[in-house]
Design an enzyme around this catalytic site. Structure first.
Site, PDB file in Angstrom:
ATOM      1  N   GLU A 121      -2.877   0.023   5.814  1.00 34.19           N
ATOM      2  CA  GLU A 121      -3.686   0.400   4.646  1.00 34.19           C
ATOM      3  C   GLU A 121      -3.110  -0.385   3.478  1.00 34.19           C
ATOM      4  O   GLU A 121      -2.047  -0.063   2.962  1.00 34.19           O
ATOM      5  CB  GLU A 121      -3.615   1.909   4.417  1.00 34.19           C
ATOM      6  CG  GLU A 121      -4.662   2.420   3.440  1.00 34.19           C
ATOM      7  CD  GLU A 121      -4.138   2.583   2.036  1.00 34.19           C
ATOM      8  OE1 GLU A 121      -4.409   1.676   1.210  1.00 34.19           O
ATOM      9  OE2 GLU A 121      -3.461   3.576   1.759  1.00 34.19           O
ATOM     10  N   CYS A 169      -4.436   3.067  -4.857  1.00 37.86           N
ATOM     11  CA  CYS A 169      -4.998   1.930  -4.122  1.00 37.86           C
ATOM     12  C   CYS A 169      -6.519   1.894  -4.186  1.00 37.86           C
ATOM     13  O   CYS A 169      -7.115   0.819  -4.054  1.00 37.86           O
ATOM     14  CB  CYS A 169      -4.519   1.959  -2.676  1.00 37.86           C
ATOM     15  SG  CYS A 169      -4.901   3.485  -1.794  1.00 37.86           S
ATOM     16  N   LYS A 218      10.128   5.973   6.626  1.00 36.06           N
ATOM     17  CA  LYS A 218      10.881   5.166   5.677  1.00 36.06           C
ATOM     18  C   LYS A 218      10.117   5.219   4.354  1.00 36.06           C
ATOM     19  O   LYS A 218       9.199   4.440   4.127  1.00 36.06           O
ATOM     20  CB  LYS A 218      11.038   3.725   6.201  1.00 36.06           C
ATOM     21  CG  LYS A 218      12.039   2.886   5.393  1.00 36.06           C
ATOM     22  CD  LYS A 218      11.344   2.307   4.190  1.00 36.06           C
ATOM     23  CE  LYS A 218      12.329   1.714   3.197  1.00 36.06           C
ATOM     24  NZ  LYS A 218      11.720   1.426   1.890  1.00 36.06           N
ATOM     25  N   GLU A 270      -4.649  -7.012  -8.181  1.00 34.36           N
ATOM     26  CA  GLU A 270      -4.776  -5.582  -8.461  1.00 34.36           C
ATOM     27  C   GLU A 270      -3.823  -5.165  -9.581  1.00 34.36           C
ATOM     28  O   GLU A 270      -2.607  -5.337  -9.451  1.00 34.36           O
ATOM     29  CB  GLU A 270      -4.460  -4.796  -7.188  1.00 34.36           C
ATOM     30  CG  GLU A 270      -4.762  -3.317  -7.278  1.00 34.36           C
ATOM     31  CD  GLU A 270      -4.547  -2.611  -5.944  1.00 34.36           C
ATOM     32  OE1 GLU A 270      -5.038  -1.484  -5.799  1.00 34.36           O
ATOM     33  OE2 GLU A 270      -3.866  -3.181  -5.064  1.00 34.36           O
ATOM     34  N   SER A 314       1.174  -3.432  -0.007  1.00 32.39           N
ATOM     35  CA  SER A 314       0.408  -4.561  -0.517  1.00 32.39           C
ATOM     36  C   SER A 314      -0.060  -5.456   0.628  1.00 32.39           C
ATOM     37  O   SER A 314       0.485  -5.418   1.744  1.00 32.39           O
ATOM     38  CB  SER A 314       1.266  -5.384  -1.483  1.00 32.39           C
ATOM     39  OG  SER A 314       2.309  -6.040  -0.778  1.00 32.39           O
TER      40      SER A 314
END
Length: 477
Positions: A249, A283, A174, A380, A228
């Site tokens: 992750e 990231c 997906k 972030e 996230s």
């Protein structure tokens, strides 16, 4: 030049989706790329059921046969590198050189796990009785739902697909709705190479509807997400209700400790290259530059001078070094963070403004004088925003690096092995780069600690996440 996308459901291509259509646009100018079919609950359920059927066929092949198909797909991907890079650049915004490197690196991931799948070994455990044999066997976990983001649409997809296939697991991919074309090309390459049709699906649409359906589907045995921390908590909770294996992750906020003895000639060009690659939408992007006071001013001056040399433009144009942000929301977040920091006393060393009014371009930006009450220091940025903090000791630097509850990618620049050893022991992070910024390789585990997730992608650890363990004790009679 952008392809006419079709949903791939159990290997079958669909030009229509039950959830209507999706308009894809170029983030550099907002122009329409294509109108794509949009999957809904019906396609998600069908993909999960197909994966269950494909599991038996794919796992029944020998590890050698699976490896041959995967390596053939990797070769097909390499032959398509230029076209695939253009598709990725058009839908995501990154420069062609970065897109091509990501695509080729993803082919390397597929190659590596093709061979790692041939090294999935069990073991013999010495028995306590002479007529008992004890074996530990490894089996594929079963169908996998892979939720992938838009910032590295090839690499992050392959971090899940390659180890899953290597372990003998079919995959339902997906991809993010902003960048479905890249994952679609990966799916097509695998099918062209001979992957059993029901072993692969590529569907996109409303994230909440598709993820909820796939996670709850009894045919799906494993969930892998790159996203996230907020989304990770939701997905992990849903998967936990059914006791499904997960790999997460999640977000980071890359700390860069720059000691007094750091080599600035070595650091500065690397800092600019790695901070502003993919427009900072990484990231493990270096974000908080925690600089010893004795070299702070020189570092800031040289960092800003080098950043001003970057050529910002459309990713498909020759010479572009930094493209636009991928979405309007990403642009808005960066603008809000800069306004907040400046309002609380930060200094703009370079950048600090949107470029033009077409597309989602923003200047490479460096802020100094950052304090912990500023928004960008706690959330972030995920954009071309570098934050510089002055510290007076290594103790202060470590305290700032460990202040946030995330720990994905972190960095240290020093000439001292003593400093390096101390930071390795005291920094709470999943990955540490010492005097460089490159962390992601097929053969190394990639993952974080605390709110940055759990589990690893890449390396031998990556394939373990797609295996189950069976203990067999046999009495000789």
């Amino acid at each position: 030049m952008y392809p006419n996308l079709t949903l791939i459901v159990g290997g079958d291509e669909r030009s229509e989706g039950s959830a209507g259509t999706l308009r894809l646009t170029d983030p550099s100018d907002g122009s329409e790329l294509t109108i794509a079919p949009r999957a809904g609950r019906a396609e998600a359920l069908e993909a999960a059921r197909a994966a269950e059927q494909g599991a038996a066929e794919w796992a029944a092949l020998s590890a050698l046969e699976r490896s041959k198909i995967m390596r053939r797909a990797a070769d097909i991907m390499r032959a398509q590198a230029d076209d695939a890079a253009r598709v990725m650049s058009m839908e995501q915004g990154k420069p062609l050189a970065e897109a091509r490197g990501e695509w080729l690196g993803s082919a390397d991931l597929l190659d590596w796990f093709a061979e790692e799948g041939r090294r999935v070994y069990g073991r013999i455990v010495p028995s306590r009785a002479p007529n008992i044999q004890i074996q530990v066997l490894k089996h594929p976990v079963g169908p996998v739902a892979a939720f992938t983001p838009w910032n590295f649409p090839a690499w992050n997809t392959m971090q899940k697909v390659a180890p899953a296939l290597g372990a003998g697991c079919p995959v339902v991919i997906k991809p993010a709705s902003d960048t479905p074309g890249t994952a679609w090309l990966i799916g097509k390459a695998l099918l062209q190479a001979g992957l059993p049709a029901k072993a692969i699906s590529v569907i996109w649409g409303a994230t909440s509807e598709l993820s909820d359906t796939l996670i709850k589907a009894p045919e799906i045995h494993k969930v892998s997400l790159t996203g996230s921390t907020r989304v990770g908590r939701i997905v992990a909770a849903q998967a936990g209700e059914a006791l499904k294996k997960v790999t997460m992750e999640l977000g980071g906020h890359g700390a860069v400790i720059i000691a007094a003895d750091a080599d600035l000639d070595h650091l500065i060009p690397l800092a600019v290259q790695w901070k502003f690659r993919n427009c900072g939408q990484v990231c493990v992007s270096p974000t908080r530059f925690i600089v010893d006071a004795s070299i702070h001013d020189e570092f800031v001056r040289r960092f800003a001078e080098k950043a001003r040399e970057l050529k910002v433009g459309k990713g498909t144009q020759d010479g572009t070094q930094m493209g636009p942000l991928t979405s309007a929301s990403g642009l808005g977040t960066v603008m809000d963070m800069v306004d907040d920091a400046v309002g609380k006393g930060a200094k703009v060393e370079t950048g600090g403004a949107r470029i033009g009014d077409s597309g989602y371009f923003y200047e490479p930006t460096i802020l100094s004088g950052m304090t912990t009450d500023m928004l960008a220091m706690n959330e972030e940025p995920f954009g071309p925003l570098a934050l510089v903090i002055r510290v007076n000791s290594l103790d202060e630097a470590l305290a700032e690096a460990n202040r946030l509850p995330v720990g994905l990618g972190s960095y240290l620049f020093t000439s001292s092995m003593t400093t390096a050893h101390r930071v390795q022991k005291e920094l709470r992070t999943g990955m540490l780069g010492v005097n460089h910024f490159a962390l992601a390789l097929p053969e190394t585990p990639f993952g974080g600690v605390r709110d940055s997730g759990f589990g690893s992608e890449g390396g031998s650890e990556g394939i373990e996440a797609y295996l189950t363990t069976m203990t067999v004790t046999t009495m000789m009679i």
